[in-house]
Motif scaffolding. Structure first.
Motif, short mmCIF file in Angstrom:
data_model
loop_
_atom_site.label_atom_id
_atom_site.label_comp_id
_atom_site.label_asym_id
_atom_site.label_seq_id
_atom_site.Cartn_x
_atom_site.Cartn_y
_atom_site.Cartn_z
N UNK A 65 0.83 -1.21 0.00
CA UNK A 65 0.00 0.00 0.00
C UNK A 65 0.87 1.26 0.00
N UNK A 66 1.98 1.22 0.72
CA UNK A 66 2.90 2.36 0.72
C UNK A 66 3.48 2.59 -0.67
N UNK A 67 3.89 1.49 -1.31
CA UNK A 67 4.49 1.62 -2.65
C UNK A 67 3.48 2.17 -3.64
N UNK A 68 2.24 1.71 -3.55
CA UNK A 68 1.21 2.22 -4.46
C UNK A 68 0.91 3.69 -4.18
N UNK A 69 0.91 4.07 -2.89
CA UNK A 69 0.66 5.47 -2.55
C UNK A 69 1.76 6.37 -3.10
N UNK A 70 2.98 5.87 -3.14
CA UNK A 70 4.10 6.67 -3.67
C UNK A 70 3.97 6.89 -5.16
N UNK A 198 6.25 0.34 12.88
CA UNK A 198 5.32 1.46 12.85
C UNK A 198 4.50 1.49 11.57
N UNK A 199 4.24 0.33 10.99
CA UNK A 199 3.45 0.28 9.76
C UNK A 199 2.00 0.61 10.08
N UNK A 200 1.41 1.50 9.31
CA UNK A 200 0.04 1.93 9.52
C UNK A 200 -0.77 1.73 8.23
N UNK A 201 -2.01 1.29 8.40
CA UNK A 201 -2.87 1.15 7.24
C UNK A 201 -3.24 2.50 6.67
N UNK A 202 -3.11 2.66 5.38
CA UNK A 202 -3.42 3.95 4.75
C UNK A 202 -4.50 3.80 3.68
N UNK A 203 -5.15 2.66 3.62
CA UNK A 203 -6.19 2.44 2.62
C UNK A 203 -7.45 3.18 3.05
N UNK A 204 -7.98 4.02 2.17
CA UNK A 204 -9.23 4.73 2.46
C UNK A 204 -10.40 4.04 1.76
N UNK A 206 -11.55 0.98 -0.77
CA UNK A 206 -12.59 0.64 0.19
C UNK A 206 -11.99 0.46 1.59
N UNK A 207 -12.84 0.41 2.61
CA UNK A 207 -12.38 0.26 3.98
C UNK A 207 -12.12 -1.21 4.30
N UNK A 208 -10.86 -1.57 4.48
CA UNK A 208 -10.53 -2.95 4.85
C UNK A 208 -10.98 -3.23 6.28
N UNK A 209 -11.04 -2.19 7.12
CA UNK A 209 -11.55 -2.36 8.48
C UNK A 209 -12.98 -2.91 8.43
N UNK A 210 -13.80 -2.34 7.55
CA UNK A 210 -15.18 -2.80 7.44
C UNK A 210 -15.25 -4.20 6.84
N UNK A 211 -14.43 -4.47 5.83
CA UNK A 211 -14.43 -5.79 5.21
C UNK A 211 -14.05 -6.85 6.21
N UNK A 212 -12.98 -6.61 6.97
CA UNK A 212 -12.51 -7.60 7.92
C UNK A 212 -13.52 -7.84 9.03
N UNK A 213 -14.14 -6.77 9.52
CA UNK A 213 -15.16 -6.93 10.55
C UNK A 213 -16.34 -7.75 10.03
N UNK A 214 -16.73 -7.54 8.77
CA UNK A 214 -17.82 -8.32 8.17
C UNK A 214 -17.44 -9.79 8.06
N UNK A 215 -16.20 -10.08 7.72
CA UNK A 215 -15.72 -11.47 7.65
C UNK A 215 -15.75 -12.10 9.04
N UNK A 216 -15.42 -11.32 10.07
CA UNK A 216 -15.48 -11.84 11.44
C UNK A 216 -16.92 -12.15 11.84
N UNK A 217 -17.87 -11.33 11.38
CA UNK A 217 -19.28 -11.62 11.66
C UNK A 217 -19.64 -13.00 11.13
#
Length: 285
Positions: A65-70, A198-204, A206-217
């Protein structure tokens, strides 16, 4: 391979000292996997495999994601904000209402920042109960959807749904607000040495946070005793994602849309093939 291709024009290097904890974690998980296999403890092996795969994907995925952002072009924030307005998201009003409810801020904030803990709980619970097939599918779906969200975000770069927390009395700074300097450094070339601690998610979008939470459901459904609290926990995370992650509403909607096809594809990819029965054997007398 994707990372190597993405960083063709912008070479990244890794701080070797800061990489030591990540390497140590991978080594420990590899040892746990070997112990589980060679001592015939399939649940330990399944859990170690899941943790090893998710850790590797997190490291490689964030760096990709960092490389793509660059290498990304114009930011999509104006278009994403316009899409939010078109479907009725009025963020100034929503933020003002939430700011008047400190208890709700704590509840949603803790839910949002507990996604890694949720992953640990799901992996430990599924492996401990011997739900290996569900565990394999969940991990595969998480990796597939994560890879897709990273690739899409490279085509639709965005700073995020930013709001200044100093204008509010109780709201916490969102991840997008805290990561402005990181994204700017990747885009202008000032950040090229990666700190794996110190790697941080920078994806806006789609939201991977939402995708992952839905998979956990979906995954919690395989464990009836914890399905209700586990699913409620994941739902709170999804609701909290726009505010505490600094996401647009359309980010979350698209993230939720990605979850079902990822699960379906993962079920197909991880399906165990039964060995074919030899001709003429086990025939009725």
């Amino acid at each position: 391979m994707s990372f190597l291709a993405a960083q063709y024009h912008h070479r990244f290097t890794v701080d070797p000292i800061r990489a030591a904890p990540a390497v140590a974690s991978l080594a420990a998980l590899g040892i746990a996997l070997a112990i589980g296999r060679y001592t015939a403890r399939p649940r330990l092996a399944a859990g170690a495999t899941a943790f090893l795969q998710m850790t590797l994907f997190t490291l490689l995925g964030v760096v990709l994601a960092y490389a793509l952002a660059a290498n990304s072009g114009r930011l999509w924030d104006a278009r994403l904000a316009a899409a939010d307005r078109a479907i009725g998201f009025n963020w100034p009003v929503l933020l003002a209402v939430l700011d008047k409810c400190p208890s709700a801020i704590w509840l949603f904030g803790l839910a949002y920042h507990s996604l890694t803990l949720q992953m640990i709980v799901v992996i430990v619970a599924l492996s401990g109960r011997g739900k290996v097939d569900t565990l394999r599918t969940m991990v595969c779906a998480a990796i597939l959807s994560g890879f897709v969200t990273i690739l899409i975000s490279g085509l639709t770069p965005a700073m995020g749904n930013l709001f200044d927390p100093s204008r509010y009395g109780h709201l916490w700074p969102s991840i997008a607000w805290l990561e402005q300097g990181l994204i700017s450094g990747l885009r202008d070339g000032s950040l090229r040495v990666l700190d794996l601690t110190m790697l941080m998610g920078i994806v806006s979008f789609p939201s991977f946070h939402a995708t992952l939470a839905a998979i956990f459901i979906w995954a919690f459904g395989a464990m009836p005793r914890v399905a209700l609290p586990g699913r409620a926990w994941a739902i709170l995370t999804i609701i909290a994602t726009p505010v505490f992650g600094g996401h647009y509403g359309v980010d979350v909607i698209m993230g939720l849309i990605l979850a079902p096809p990822a699960i379906i594809a993962a079920r197909h990819l991880t399906r165990r093939r039964q060995p074919s029965r030899p001709m003429g054997s086990a025939l009725p007398a």
